[in-house]
Design a protein around this motif. Structure first.
Motif, mmCIF file in Angstrom:
data_model
loop_
_atom_site.group_PDB
_atom_site.id
_atom_site.type_symbol
_atom_site.label_atom_id
_atom_site.label_comp_id
_atom_site.label_asym_id
_atom_site.label_seq_id
_atom_site.Cartn_x
_atom_site.Cartn_y
_atom_site.Cartn_z
ATOM 1 N N ALA A 126 0.827 -1.211 0.000
ATOM 2 C CA ALA A 126 0.000 0.000 0.000
ATOM 3 C C ALA A 126 0.858 1.257 0.000
ATOM 4 O O ALA A 126 0.608 2.198 -0.778
ATOM 5 C CB ALA A 126 -0.927 -0.014 1.216
ATOM 6 N N ASN A 127 1.867 1.297 0.846
ATOM 7 C CA ASN A 127 2.713 2.493 0.938
ATOM 8 C C ASN A 127 3.537 2.699 -0.335
ATOM 9 O O ASN A 127 3.693 3.840 -0.816
ATOM 10 C CB ASN A 127 3.637 2.383 2.147
ATOM 11 C CG ASN A 127 2.882 2.452 3.463
ATOM 12 O OD1 ASN A 127 1.752 2.951 3.513
ATOM 13 N ND2 ASN A 127 3.491 1.961 4.533
ATOM 14 N N THR A 130 1.121 3.848 -3.134
ATOM 15 C CA THR A 130 0.579 5.183 -2.860
ATOM 16 C C THR A 130 1.641 6.251 -3.110
ATOM 17 O O THR A 130 1.352 7.308 -3.687
ATOM 18 C CB THR A 130 0.069 5.273 -1.421
ATOM 19 O OG1 THR A 130 -0.953 4.281 -1.216
ATOM 20 C CG2 THR A 130 -0.526 6.646 -1.142
ATOM 21 N N ASN A 131 2.868 5.981 -2.675
ATOM 22 C CA ASN A 131 3.950 6.940 -2.913
ATOM 23 C C ASN A 131 4.256 7.107 -4.401
ATOM 24 O O ASN A 131 4.789 8.147 -4.811
ATOM 25 C CB ASN A 131 5.212 6.488 -2.173
ATOM 26 C CG ASN A 131 5.069 6.568 -0.665
ATOM 27 O OD1 ASN A 131 4.264 7.347 -0.154
ATOM 28 N ND2 ASN A 131 5.841 5.777 0.050
ATOM 29 N N GLY A 135 -3.082 5.745 -5.799
ATOM 30 C CA GLY A 135 -3.764 5.936 -4.531
ATOM 31 C C GLY A 135 -4.813 4.906 -4.188
ATOM 32 O O GLY A 135 -5.170 4.757 -3.009
ATOM 33 N N ALA A 138 -4.188 2.397 -1.297
ATOM 34 C CA ALA A 138 -4.080 2.824 0.101
ATOM 35 C C ALA A 138 -5.022 2.038 1.012
ATOM 36 O O ALA A 138 -4.772 1.914 2.221
ATOM 37 C CB ALA A 138 -4.386 4.323 0.209
ATOM 38 N N CYS A 139 -6.092 1.479 0.455
ATOM 39 C CA CYS A 139 -7.051 0.736 1.271
ATOM 40 C C CYS A 139 -6.458 -0.534 1.860
ATOM 41 O O CYS A 139 -7.002 -1.093 2.820
ATOM 42 C CB CYS A 139 -8.287 0.397 0.440
ATOM 43 S SG CYS A 139 -7.941 -0.686 -0.980
ATOM 44 N N ASN A 141 -3.977 -0.764 3.644
ATOM 45 C CA ASN A 141 -3.486 -0.486 4.997
ATOM 46 C C ASN A 141 -4.456 -0.953 6.068
ATOM 47 O O ASN A 141 -4.041 -1.391 7.143
ATOM 48 C CB ASN A 141 -3.231 1.015 5.166
ATOM 49 C CG ASN A 141 -1.915 1.446 4.567
ATOM 50 O OD1 ASN A 141 -0.885 0.819 4.783
ATOM 51 N ND2 ASN A 141 -1.940 2.525 3.788
ATOM 52 N N TYR A 189 -4.390 -4.568 -10.113
ATOM 53 C CA TYR A 189 -4.720 -3.149 -9.924
ATOM 54 C C TYR A 189 -5.473 -2.651 -11.157
ATOM 55 O O TYR A 189 -5.105 -2.962 -12.295
ATOM 56 C CB TYR A 189 -3.432 -2.341 -9.720
ATOM 57 C CG TYR A 189 -3.660 -0.906 -9.299
ATOM 58 C CD1 TYR A 189 -3.786 -0.577 -7.956
ATOM 59 C CD2 TYR A 189 -3.749 0.110 -10.244
ATOM 60 C CE1 TYR A 189 -3.994 0.735 -7.560
ATOM 61 C CE2 TYR A 189 -3.954 1.420 -9.851
ATOM 62 C CZ TYR A 189 -4.078 1.726 -8.508
ATOM 63 O OH TYR A 189 -4.290 3.037 -8.133
#
Length: 230
Positions: A126-127, A130-131, A135, A138-139, A141, A189
């Protein structure tokens, strides 16, 4: 007394000359036909440039959008591959049974909860994504995985799917009978193409063309040998 003389040229244009006492010779003539034709050609050239621009602009737009769209798609797949490898590295080098883990997961009861290393791998994915600007991942996490088969956890949220299989077996190199215990990480994704919509502009010019449009799901998979026992 002023005298007037007319001269006709080969291109059918006329010149009128005036001569008389106390005055210089003057002339008044209409622009030559050749000059008029040059002006006409200049006007026609401007119109042709507008037509050419009108024909080339849609093609140029499609080219630019295609470069941007497929470039973003390639970058998305590249980021996914790196994120899956990061998760696999964490899982293969970390035992799932950890007495210090708050979940208290035990291999004797694999469906009792989520091992901390598995959750940490999901957070890593996730990190990382997202970075990189993806985005929707991010879920992961805060998502809760489902336990399906032996040592397999599946995260699903926002169209993103992460499957971690700690008990994956793959053939040993050069052998047809022995296998190696490893970890298989699959990541999916969603990606939305806009190229197909822009290609539709060619229909205005009478050209039939198609391209990817709407949402596609990219999938990547990474397999690594387990370096620690469960």
């Amino acid at each position: 007394m002023t005298k007037r003389f007319k001269i006709r040229r080969a291109n059918n244009s006329e010149e009128t000359l005036y001569a008389g006492p106390g005055c210089h010779k003057t002339r008044a003539y209409s622009p030559p036909g050749r000059l008029l034709s040059v002006f006409s050609l200049m006007g026609a050239a401007d119109g042709a440039e507008l037509v050419e621009m009108g024909l080339a602009l849609p093609l140029l737009l499609i080219l630019v959008v295609g470069i941007i769209d497929f470039g973003k798609a390639y970058n998305t797949k590249h980021v996914m591959s790196n994120a899956a490898r990061e998760a696999a590295r964490m899982i293969v080098s970390t035992p799932l049974s950890d007495s210090s883990c708050p979940s208290g997961w035990q291999s004797s009861s694999p469906a009792s909860g989520t091992p901390c290393p598995v959750q940490a791998a999901a957070i890593t994915v996730a990190n990382y994504m997202t970075n990189a600007g993806l985005g929707a991942a991010a879920c992961l996490n805060s998502a809760t995985p489902t336990y399906s088969t032996l040592m397999t956890w599946t995260y699903t949220c926002n169209g993103v799917t992460l499957v971690i299989n700690k008990a994956y077996q793959y053939p040993a190199y050069g052998s047809t009978t022995s296998t190696i215990a490893g970890t298989d990480v699959k990541l999916s994704y969603p990606y939305t193409f806009m190229f197909g919509r822009v290609v539709g502009l060619l229909a205005i010019l009478g050209v039939k063309a198609t391209g990817p449009v709407g949402q596609y799901t990219f999938t990547t998979e990474t397999v690594m040998q387990n370096l620690s026992a469960s």
